[in-house]
Design an enzyme around this catalytic site. Structure first.
Site, short mmCIF file in Angstrom:
data_model
loop_
_atom_site.label_atom_id
_atom_site.label_comp_id
_atom_site.label_asym_id
_atom_site.label_seq_id
_atom_site.Cartn_x
_atom_site.Cartn_y
_atom_site.Cartn_z
N ILE A 70 4.54 -1.14 3.28
CA ILE A 70 4.42 0.27 2.91
C ILE A 70 5.24 0.56 1.66
O ILE A 70 6.45 0.35 1.63
CB ILE A 70 4.90 1.18 4.06
CG1 ILE A 70 4.14 0.86 5.35
CG2 ILE A 70 4.72 2.64 3.67
CD1 ILE A 70 2.64 1.05 5.26
N LYS A 71 4.56 1.02 0.61
CA LYS A 71 5.25 1.42 -0.62
C LYS A 71 5.62 2.90 -0.52
O LYS A 71 4.77 3.75 -0.21
CB LYS A 71 4.34 1.22 -1.84
CG LYS A 71 4.29 -0.19 -2.35
CD LYS A 71 3.43 -0.30 -3.59
CE LYS A 71 4.14 0.24 -4.82
NZ LYS A 71 3.33 0.04 -6.05
N ILE A 72 6.88 3.18 -0.80
CA ILE A 72 7.40 4.53 -0.67
C ILE A 72 8.18 4.90 -1.93
O ILE A 72 9.08 4.16 -2.32
CB ILE A 72 8.33 4.64 0.56
CG1 ILE A 72 7.58 4.26 1.84
CG2 ILE A 72 8.92 6.04 0.67
CD1 ILE A 72 8.46 4.18 3.07
N VAL B 132 0.85 -1.19 0.00
CA VAL B 132 0.00 0.00 0.00
C VAL B 132 0.89 1.24 0.00
O VAL B 132 1.78 1.38 0.84
CB VAL B 132 -0.92 0.02 1.24
CG1 VAL B 132 -1.89 1.20 1.15
CG2 VAL B 132 -1.68 -1.29 1.36
#
Length: 216
Positions: A82-84, A56
């Site tokens: 967590i996509k960053i 996400v």
């Protein structure tokens, strides 16, 4: 090689699960927007049916905002990653989140240098975009190859996700060079299943079987 589903559509993900091709899911703001539903509900629904990582993406670009968003997002499911995006603040956040035992995926990577920095910061995954590199006359798979070679030199635990997959050849090449994961849209999965000679063979078998039945 593991298959992730590059979609936020529940039916698409369910179909991939039935085929054994949903080791995880990748989403992004564009895919979420396509669904026209509440963001949290979409992610919660996906987490209910997928045991593997559900990626996400954060929207904040500042360090404090990324950390705050990430802390909230991981509450939505125990398998949230967590996509960053690959930025200076993104790398700072990856380092901090790694210290907090929160898994991260550094996305929008377009060269091996970026992947190296992400791995050093503590990223769980890196996401090189193969198709977008091909679009501007670069060989995206060369970048995957370089990243894998560098990671093997130093035994990085960070996994490489071949992303921005446009066709079955991308999947095959990613498998040939040893990408850990490929994240695939549903249309590419369908293309991989189908072959005209398979259809011709099935038709021939059915025709021959009808002849046998008519001879009885």
């Amino acid at each position: 090689m593991k298959f992730f589903v590059d979609s936020a559509n529940l039916e698409v993900i369910k179909n991939a699960l039935e085929l054994g091709l949903a080791d995880g899911v990748t989403t992004n703001p564009t895919l979420i927007a396509k669904e026209g539903k509440d963001f949290k509900k979409i992610i919660n629904d996906i987490c209910k049916i997928v045991d593997g990582p559900v990626n996400v993406e954060v929207l904040s670009m500042d360090f404090e905002g990324i950390i705050k968003e990430s802390r909230e997002l991981v509450k939505w499911g125990s398998n949230i990653v967590i996509k960053i995006p690959m930025t200076r603040n993104g790398l700072r956040a990856v380092k901090k989140l790694n210290e907090l035992k929160i898994k991260t995926n550094v996305t929008l990577i377009f060269n091996a240098s970026q992947a190296l920095l992400a791995a050093r910061a503590g990223a769980t995954y890196v996401c090189p975009f193969v198709g977008r590199l091909d679009d501007i006359s670069h060989n995206g798979m060369d970048v995957i190859h370089d990243i894998l070679h560098i990671f093997s030199n130093y035994d990085f635990e960070c996994e490489v996700i071949a992303a921005s997959i446009r066709n079955p050849l991308h999947v095959l090449e990613a498998a040939r060079i040893g990408a850990d994961i490929v994240t695939v849209p549903s249309n590419v999965i369908e293309q991989m299943i189908l072959h005209p000679l398979t259809d011709i063979g099935i038709k021939k078998f059915n025709e021959d079987w009808k002849k046998v039945q008519n001879e009885k």
